[in-house]
Scaffold this motif. Sequence first.
Motif, PDB file in Angstrom:
ATOM      1  N   LYS A  55       0.736  -1.204   0.020  1.00  0.00           N
ATOM      2  CA  LYS A  55      -0.111   0.038   0.013  1.00  0.00           C
ATOM      3  C   LYS A  55       0.790   1.167  -0.114  1.00  0.00           C
ATOM      4  CE  LYS A  55      -4.106   2.115   0.360  1.00  0.00           C
ATOM      5  NZ  LYS A  55      -4.973   2.107  -0.553  1.00  0.00           N
ATOM      6  N   LEU A  56       2.006   1.329   0.792  1.00  0.00           N
ATOM      7  CA  LEU A  56       2.730   2.437   1.097  1.00  0.00           C
ATOM      8  C   LEU A  56       3.370   2.838  -0.304  1.00  0.00           C
ATOM      9  CD1 LEU A  56       4.186   2.124   4.691  1.00  0.00           C
ATOM     10  CD2 LEU A  56       2.335   3.564   3.764  1.00  0.00           C
ATOM     11  N   VAL A 200       3.033  13.367   7.263  1.00  0.00           N
ATOM     12  CA  VAL A 200       3.495  12.302   6.802  1.00  0.00           C
ATOM     13  C   VAL A 200       3.936  11.888   5.332  1.00  0.00           C
ATOM     14  CG1 VAL A 200       3.529   9.671   7.052  1.00  0.00           C
ATOM     15  CG2 VAL A 200       2.692  11.063   8.669  1.00  0.00           C
ATOM     16  N   VAL A 201       5.064  11.719   4.796  1.00  0.00           N
ATOM     17  CA  VAL A 201       5.634  11.523   3.418  1.00  0.00           C
ATOM     18  C   VAL A 201       5.781  10.205   3.175  1.00  0.00           C
ATOM     19  CG1 VAL A 201       7.042  12.061   1.552  1.00  0.00           C
ATOM     20  CG2 VAL A 201       6.290  14.041   3.382  1.00  0.00           C
ATOM     21  N   ILE A 202       5.287   9.592   2.352  1.00  0.00           N
ATOM     22  CA  ILE A 202       5.439   8.286   1.934  1.00  0.00           C
ATOM     23  C   ILE A 202       6.278   8.238   0.534  1.00  0.00           C
ATOM     24  CG2 ILE A 202       4.599   5.998   1.599  1.00  0.00           C
ATOM     25  CD1 ILE A 202       3.871   6.863   4.080  1.00  0.00           C
ATOM     26  N   THR A 203       7.516   7.711   0.757  1.00  0.00           N
ATOM     27  CA  THR A 203       8.435   7.888  -0.675  1.00  0.00           C
ATOM     28  C   THR A 203       8.116   6.740  -1.438  1.00  0.00           C
ATOM     29  OG1 THR A 203      10.233   6.302   0.338  1.00  0.00           O
ATOM     30  CG2 THR A 203      10.261   8.681   0.930  1.00  0.00           C
ATOM     31  N   ALA A 204       8.814   6.986  -2.686  1.00  0.00           N
ATOM     32  CA  ALA A 204       8.355   5.884  -3.793  1.00  0.00           C
ATOM     33  C   ALA A 204       8.693   4.471  -3.379  1.00  0.00           C
ATOM     34  CB  ALA A 204       9.167   6.147  -5.146  1.00  0.00           C
ATOM     35  N   ASP A 205       9.684   4.341  -2.507  1.00  0.00           N
ATOM     36  CA  ASP A 205      10.169   3.262  -1.784  1.00  0.00           C
ATOM     37  C   ASP A 205       9.318   2.571  -0.660  1.00  0.00           C
ATOM     38  OD1 ASP A 205      12.284   2.886  -3.707  1.00  0.00           O
ATOM     39  OD2 ASP A 205      13.629   4.039  -2.293  1.00  0.00           O
ATOM     40  N   GLY A 206       8.301   3.495  -0.528  1.00  0.00           N
ATOM     41  CA  GLY A 206       7.494   3.038   0.912  1.00  0.00           C
ATOM     42  C   GLY A 206       7.928   3.245   1.884  1.00  0.00           C
ATOM     43  N   GLU A 207       8.700   4.105   2.278  1.00  0.00           N
ATOM     44  CA  GLU A 207       9.225   4.679   3.568  1.00  0.00           C
ATOM     45  C   GLU A 207       8.617   5.833   4.114  1.00  0.00           C
ATOM     46  OE1 GLU A 207      13.293   6.183   5.919  1.00  0.00           O
ATOM     47  OE2 GLU A 207      13.325   6.321   3.382  1.00  0.00           O
TER      48      GLU A 207
END
Length: 555
Positions: A55-56, A200-207
């Motif tokens: 999902k992330l 909250v920022v979700i990076t392209a790698d899901g972090e």
Amino acid sequence: MTSPAADKPLILSVDDDPGVSRAVVRDLRRRYGADYRILRAESGPSALAALREVKLRGQQVAVLIADFRMPGMDGIEFLEQAMDLHPFARRVLLTAYADTTAAINAINVVDLDHYLLKPWDPPEEKLYPVLDGLLEAWRGDEQRPVHGTKVIGTRWSPACSQVREFLARNQLPYRWYPADEPEGATLLAAAGKDISCCPVVITADGEPLVQPTDGELAERVGLNTTPAGEFYDLIVVGGGPAGLGAAVYGASEGLRTVLVERTATGGQAGQSSRIENYLGFPDGVSGGQLADRARRQAGKFGAELVTTREVVGLEVNGSARTVRFADGGRLCAHTVIIATGVDYRRHPARGVDEFTGRGVYYGSAMTEAAECAGHEVYIVGGANSAGQAAVFLSRNAGRVHLVVRADSLDKSMSHYLVQQIAGIPNIEVHTCTEVIAADGDDHLRGIVLRDNETGREEKAETERLFLFIGAAPQTDWLEGTIARDPAGFVLAGPDLTPEGGRPAGWELSRAPHHLETSVPGVFVAGDVHAESAKRVASAVGEGAMAVMFVHRYLA
């Protein structure tokens, strides 16, 4: 970077029996492995953990296959929780013949799409036809995977506004999810966070990044934040049009060049929605597009671009010129070009500081444009940046009010913009007017306008106020080193000594070059230069001209 396999839609199988689990995956890969990513888990909790990560990352889940009888969390419980994360995935329950009643009941609990009796041999008859139909139905739905950066936050949060502005100005695509809407809440839950953690920022790698600083965000999304070397021919401080122009010409002419920018390349011009009088672009170009092209051009010639590093001091160390960073680092070069541009002046009206980022914005017209649809919007300023914002916002806003203290736009705005504004029916210009107060609760609700000719005050309801006022050079870091005028703009060349000769403390036998400051080898370009034209073309021209004088100095 995500792999090609990671970009495929997912089929997930959950079964606590390793033998059954391997058999399911074997059959799935044989039929669907070319087009789908096949993943297996041996418990409900481990499968949910995998789905949260998916999902992330913004990846799609096509089908969930869960065994009914699993210890701790049975298949129905798993599918019920999985629905919250991936509501569009098709759901299949694996059951023994004795559990068919439970499977039928699950149709109502988890909106089950199908149940399969174990064993299903041969799969060509009992497994593949079922999944073929489910996958066809799934593909027919409007599924849109969201890759890249996601920002979850609250609508009236200054911190959330700052994150979105940083990403937009750095030309980094992202998708915005309000935390109080279902998809935003689902992403927060998948990251193990709640609304108090926003942004909250979700990076392209899901972090997931919780309330990241500009520097932390820059590092995670791939911006360069650290110079590769310790000594250069040329350091350019500031990434607006003048700084980018200097970086392009410096690097293209063989100088080891590094450009250091505090926030984002482009400067104030980078926030312009449309620049129509820049040479070579008869149809106009957005400031962001112009900055992006210049940034790529500088990189092509070998210039380093370093972002989110704030320069706080300048030192002369023999023949070296040293810039000091806020984090204690430093960088040296033979020469420096100061191209830090200007910031918008802070508005003194009561309440403006309180609502900054919560309805009051300095610049930011492009970032906030989507939220202005159908609403009354106020813009303060009479120069080109304000005019460009008014034209841009008028496309969607119900009405745009342009508030200027002067009695006419002609005194500070380009003629082509004045004509455009006059021809747009939903832009209203308020001359001889200023904002004297801002009011609201959790965000801006209204402003107070004063007519400076009559003294009459009037309240206006609005949730958006954009400020484009004045030019304030941020040059305190040059105190005691570089000569400036009373307003803080950098003096150079003939302006250092209007009567001729050399400025005080100047040690060279020659007079300063045209763009050379009171310190030999340190030059200035663009809006931060005293008496500059405050136009994109002139800033780029000064950046190129400063490099010419750098060459003369080095020679």
